[in-house]
Design a protein around this motif. Structure first.
Motif, PDB file in Angstrom:
ATOM      1  N   GLY B  38      72.694 -56.924 -61.627  1.00  0.00           N
ATOM      2  CA  GLY B  38      72.416 -56.338 -62.987  1.00  0.00           C
ATOM      3  C   GLY B  38      73.138 -55.869 -63.436  1.00  0.00           C
ATOM      4  O   GLY B  38      74.780 -55.452 -63.259  1.00  0.00           O
ATOM      5  N   PRO B  39      73.634 -55.848 -64.602  1.00  0.00           N
ATOM      6  CA  PRO B  39      74.161 -55.881 -65.692  1.00  0.00           C
ATOM      7  C   PRO B  39      74.581 -53.848 -65.569  1.00  0.00           C
ATOM      8  O   PRO B  39      74.319 -53.583 -64.800  1.00  0.00           O
ATOM      9  CB  PRO B  39      73.611 -55.397 -67.077  1.00  0.00           C
ATOM     10  N   ALA B  42      72.117 -51.121 -65.882  1.00  0.00           N
ATOM     11  CA  ALA B  42      70.991 -50.766 -65.341  1.00  0.00           C
ATOM     12  C   ALA B  42      69.797 -50.746 -64.347  1.00  0.00           C
ATOM     13  O   ALA B  42      69.141 -50.461 -64.046  1.00  0.00           O
ATOM     14  CB  ALA B  42      71.010 -52.744 -64.590  1.00  0.00           C
ATOM     15  N   ASN B 210      67.542 -54.931 -64.280  1.00  0.00           N
ATOM     16  CA  ASN B 210      67.520 -54.735 -65.307  1.00  0.00           C
ATOM     17  C   ASN B 210      66.944 -53.515 -66.482  1.00  0.00           C
ATOM     18  O   ASN B 210      65.612 -53.679 -66.539  1.00  0.00           O
ATOM     19  CB  ASN B 210      67.163 -56.180 -65.798  1.00  0.00           C
ATOM     20  N   LYS B 211      67.756 -52.961 -66.829  1.00  0.00           N
ATOM     21  CA  LYS B 211      66.829 -51.818 -67.770  1.00  0.00           C
ATOM     22  C   LYS B 211      65.804 -51.083 -66.568  1.00  0.00           C
ATOM     23  O   LYS B 211      64.772 -50.408 -67.052  1.00  0.00           O
ATOM     24  CB  LYS B 211      66.267 -52.055 -68.515  1.00  0.00           C
ATOM     25  N   TYR B 300      71.055 -65.474 -63.479  1.00  0.00           N
ATOM     26  CA  TYR B 300      70.960 -64.212 -63.443  1.00  0.00           C
ATOM     27  C   TYR B 300      71.260 -63.804 -65.439  1.00  0.00           C
ATOM     28  O   TYR B 300      70.919 -63.178 -66.063  1.00  0.00           O
ATOM     29  CB  TYR B 300      72.265 -63.719 -63.200  1.00  0.00           C
ATOM     30  N   THR B 304      68.346 -61.378 -67.285  1.00  0.00           N
ATOM     31  CA  THR B 304      69.010 -59.897 -67.853  1.00  0.00           C
ATOM     32  C   THR B 304      69.215 -60.060 -69.390  1.00  0.00           C
ATOM     33  O   THR B 304      69.245 -59.034 -69.821  1.00  0.00           O
ATOM     34  CB  THR B 304      70.156 -59.877 -67.235  1.00  0.00           C
ATOM     35  N   GLU B 306      72.630 -61.082 -70.456  1.00  0.00           N
ATOM     36  CA  GLU B 306      73.832 -60.026 -70.677  1.00  0.00           C
ATOM     37  C   GLU B 306      73.833 -61.257 -71.557  1.00  0.00           C
ATOM     38  O   GLU B 306      75.529 -60.312 -71.793  1.00  0.00           O
ATOM     39  CB  GLU B 306      74.877 -59.825 -69.010  1.00  0.00           C
ATOM     40  N   GLU B 309      73.792 -59.923 -74.408  1.00  0.00           N
ATOM     41  CA  GLU B 309      73.900 -58.512 -75.383  1.00  0.00           C
ATOM     42  C   GLU B 309      75.484 -58.837 -75.288  1.00  0.00           C
ATOM     43  O   GLU B 309      76.635 -57.874 -76.595  1.00  0.00           O
ATOM     44  CB  GLU B 309      74.055 -57.443 -73.609  1.00  0.00           C
TER      45      GLU B 309
END
Lengths: 253, 313
Positions: B38-39, B42, B210-211, B300, B304, B306, B309
Motif C-alpha cells: 500500500g502507499p 495507507a 489503500n486509504k 498495484y 491504489t 499511486e 497521486e
C-alpha cells in the motif's frame, strides 16, 4: 511471571546509570560533601545542637533525602523518556513482559541508584561526624520507600514529557523548593508559627522527618504520619504508573 | 488454509477524523508468506502496530494463534518477532548486548541464548561489529541487526515492516534468500514493502491496502491472473484505415500511423489463434505479434492510483 525478562530489564536499568557515574553518582556525592564541609563543619560549629544532636548530624539525613529524591526521579524519568525519544521503547512494549514487570524493573533500577547515593552520602558524612543510626533498618526503609515514590513520579513525567525541558520543570519548580522547605537544613521549631502550619502540609517534610528519626531517634511530628504517608504515596504513584502503562498513555498510538 | 497465525476482524482505528484503518479483516495462515502492500499512509504500519501491541485500536479484534493481542498479550507477543521500519536501538548497548537483552526479554538465558546470538551475528554478518554501539553501524548493518533482533527468540511469526528500505542490492538479495529459507522451514512471515519485486518474488499471498481499506486480497498468482490485463500487439504488413470487422468482438485500438492493432484481454494465449485466423480470413498478413503482461507493480498502481497521486505533486 516472566522472571528472565524482568531480570534483564532490571539489569539494563542498573547498568545504564552505572555506565555513566560522572552524571549519575558523583554529582550528588560531591555537592553533598561540600554542603557537609561548609554548613556542617564551618557554619554548623556556630549553630550548636538542634533536636539534641550536632547540627551536622541533624541535616545529613535531610541531605540524603534530597539526593535520594532527585536521583530516583531522574533515573526513571530520563531512562523512560530517552527510550521514548529514541523510539526503542517498542523493544520492551512488544516483549512478553507485563506492565507491572516493566514498571517494577524501572523502579528497582531507581531504588538501587537511590540507595547507592544515600549510602555514599552517609559514608562521606562519617568523615566529619560520628555517625550512629537509631535504627538502620528504618533508614533503609525510608530510602527505599522514597525511591519508589519518586521513581514512579519520574516514570509518570517520563510518559507525559514531550521534550527534555519538561523533565527538569518538575525538579526545578516542585521537588527542589518543597524539599528545601520541608526541612533539609532546619528544624520546624526554628520557623515562625504560620510557616510551621504550611510545613505540616508539605509531604516532603514527613519523608525527611522519617529518615531523620531513623538516624537521630527524635521526631518532629507523629511517627504514624511519617510512616503511613510515604507508604500511601508509594502505593498510589506506583499503582498510577502501572495503570498508565496498561492504558498505553503516550506509549501506544 | 492452515490454522490462522494472525486473525484480524473488523479492525478500526481513527485519528480524529482520519480513518487510518477502516474495518479491515484479514487472515494469515500458519506458515504463510504474506505481502502487505500500500502507499505511504495507507494503513500498513497501523495494522502491524495493532498486531504487535503498539496501537490502541478503536474496534475489532486481533488474534495471534488464537491469543487476543489485548487480553492475552503476553502469550501473543511470545509468538511474534517484530522488525520495525525505523532503525533505532538502545544507545547504551553494544550490538551483542542488544541481542542478548532482546533474548532476555523473551525469556531466553544462559548458553542457549549465547549460542543463538552467536549464530545470528554470523548469519547476518554483524559478528565483527559485536562490540560497537549501533551509532557506529552503517544503514545496512543496522537493518541486519534489526532483523536479527526480531529473530533472537525464534518466533513463529516474523513481521517485517519495510525491511528493504535503504539497503543495497546485495543485502536485499541476501535478505530475500534468508527469508525464503526460514519460510521453507515453517515460519509465518508478514512483510510490508515498497519493492513490488520483493513481494512478487517472495510472497504467496498479497493484500493491498489503500486509504484504510483492503482493496485486494488474494494469492499472488490469482491476483496476477484475475487483475492483470494483457495486451496483444499486432503489426500488419499493409497499413489499414479502420479496424477489421472480424475484430469487432474484441476491445481493440488501432494506431493508424504505425498500422498497429492493440487488443486488451485477460487470457491472451488462448485468444491469439482465433485472432490470427480472423485476420487471415480478411487477407491481412501479420508480420509481428507481441503479448505484454501486467506485473504486480502495474496491478498495484491500478489499485491504489499511486502514480496519479505522485503526478499531482
Amino acid at each position: 511471571m516472566n522472571l528472565t525478562g524482568f531480570r534483564a530489564l532490571t539489569i539494563r536499568e542498573v547498568k545504564r546509570f552505572m555506565r555513566i557515574p560522572a552524571q549519575t553518582i558523583l554529582p550528588p556525592i560531591i555537592s553533598s560533601a561540600l554542603f557537609i564541609l561548609i554548613f556542617g563543619s564551618f557554619i554548623g560549629g556556630n549553630v550548636g545542637e538542634v533536636e539534641g544532636v550536632p547540627y551536622i548530624l541533624f541535616f545529613v539525613p535531610g541531605l540524603v533525602m534530597l539526593n535520594v529524591i532527585t536521583s530516583s526521579y531522574s533515573n526513571s524519568a530520563f531512562s523512560l523518556f530517552i527510550m521514548r525519544f529514541l523510539n526503542h521503547i517498542s523493544d520492551i512494549l512488544t516483549a512478553p513482559l507485563s506492565y507491572l514487570e516493566i514498571v517494577l524493573a524501572f523502579v528497582i533500577g531507581a531504588v538501587i541508584r537511590g540507595m547507592i547515593v544515600g549510602i555514599l552520602i552517609f559514608a562521606v558524612s562519617a568523615f566529619f561526624v560520628e555517625l550512629t543510626f537509631h535504627n538502620i533498618f528504618l533508614t533503609a526503609f525510608f530510602i527505599i520507600i522514597t525511591s519508589v515514590i519518586f521513581s514512579s513520579i519520574g516514570l509518570i513525567v517520563g510518559l507525559w514529557a514531550r521534550e527534555f525541558e519538561h523533565l527538569e520543570l518538575f525538579t526545578t519548580f516542585l521537588i527542589t523548593p518543597l524539599v528545601f522547605l520541608g526541612g533539609v537544613f532546619h528544624s520546624v521549631e526554628m520557623l515562625p508559627e504560620f510557616l510551621k502550619g504550611i510545613t505540616y502540609l508539605n509531604p516532603f517534610f514527613y519523608l525527611i522527618n522519617g529518615l531523620r528519626y531513623s538516624v537521630i531517634g527524635t521526631s518532629e511530628t507523629s511517627l504514624l504520619l511519617s510512616f503511613g504517608f510515604p507508604v500511601f504515596l508509594a502505593l498510589f504513584f506506583f499503582g498510577l504508573t502501572v495503570y498508565l502503562f496498561r492504558e498505553g498513555y503516550n506509549l501506544r498510538t | 488454509m492452515k490454522e490462522s497465525a494472525i486473525s484480524i476482524k473488523g479492525l478500526v482505528k481513527n485519528y480524529g477524523k482520519l480513518k487510518a484503518v477502516n474495518n479491515i479483516s484479514l487472515e494469515i495462515g500458519d506458515g504463510e508468506f504474506f505481502g502487505y502492500l500500500g502507499p505511504n499512509g495507507a494503513g500498513k504500519t497501523t495494522t502491524i502496530n495493532a498486531i504487535v501491541g503498539l496501537l490502541n485500536y478503536d474496534k475489532g479484534s486481533v488474534k495471534v494463534f488464537g491469543n487476543d493481542v489485548v487480553k492475552d498479550y503476553i502469550q501473543a507477543r511470545k509468538l511474534i518477532g517484530f522488525s520495525q521500519q525505523e532503525l533505532m536501538f538502545d544507545p547504551f548497548l553494544s550490538v551483542r548486548d542488544i541481542l542478548l537483552y532482546q533474548g532476555g526479554y523473551f525469556e531466553m538465558k544462559g548458553e542457549e541464548l549465547e549460542r543463538r546470538v552467536e549464530k545470528l551475528m554470523k548469519d547476518f554478518g554483524i559478528k565483527k561489529n559485536e562490540n560497537d554501539t549501533f551509532r557506529r553501524l552503517s544503514g545496512g548493518m543496522k537493518r541486519r541487526l534489526q532483523i536479527a533482533k526480531a529473530l533472537v527468540h525464534e518466533p513463529r511469526i516474523l513481521i517485517l515492516d519495510e525491511p528493504s528500505a535503504g539497503v543495497d542490492v546485495e543485502l536485499r538479495h541476501n535478505l530475500w534468500r534468508y527469508l525464503s529459507r526460514i519460510h521453507k522451514e515453517g515460519k509465518t512471515i508478514l512483510l510490508t514493502t515498497h519493492y513490488i519485486e520483493e513481494a512478487e518474488k517472495l510472497c504467496e499471498r498479497i493484500g493491498v491496502i489503500n486509504k484504510g481499506k483492503i482493496v485486494a486480497l488474494d494469492k499472488k498468482e490469482h491476483m496476477l491472473k484475475e487483475l492483470s490485463e494483457q495486451l496483444i500487439k499486432i503489426d500488419l504488413k499493409e497499413k489499414i484505415n479502420k479496424l477489421p470487422k472480424s475484430l469487432g468482438k474484441y476491445k481493440c485500438d488501432l494506431n493508424l500511423k504505425k498500422g498497429r492493432i492493440t487488443i486488451k484481454c485477460k487470457n491472451a494465449q488462448s485468444q491469439v489463434a482465433g485472432i490470427l485466423r480472423d485476420l487471415d480470413k480478411e487477407g491481412l498478413e501479420v508480420i509481428n505479434l507481441d503479448i505484454v503482461k501486467d506485473n504486480l507493480e502495474s496491478i498495484y498502481i491500478k489499485l491504489t492510483g499511486e502514480r496519479n497521486e505522485l503526478n499531482g505533486l
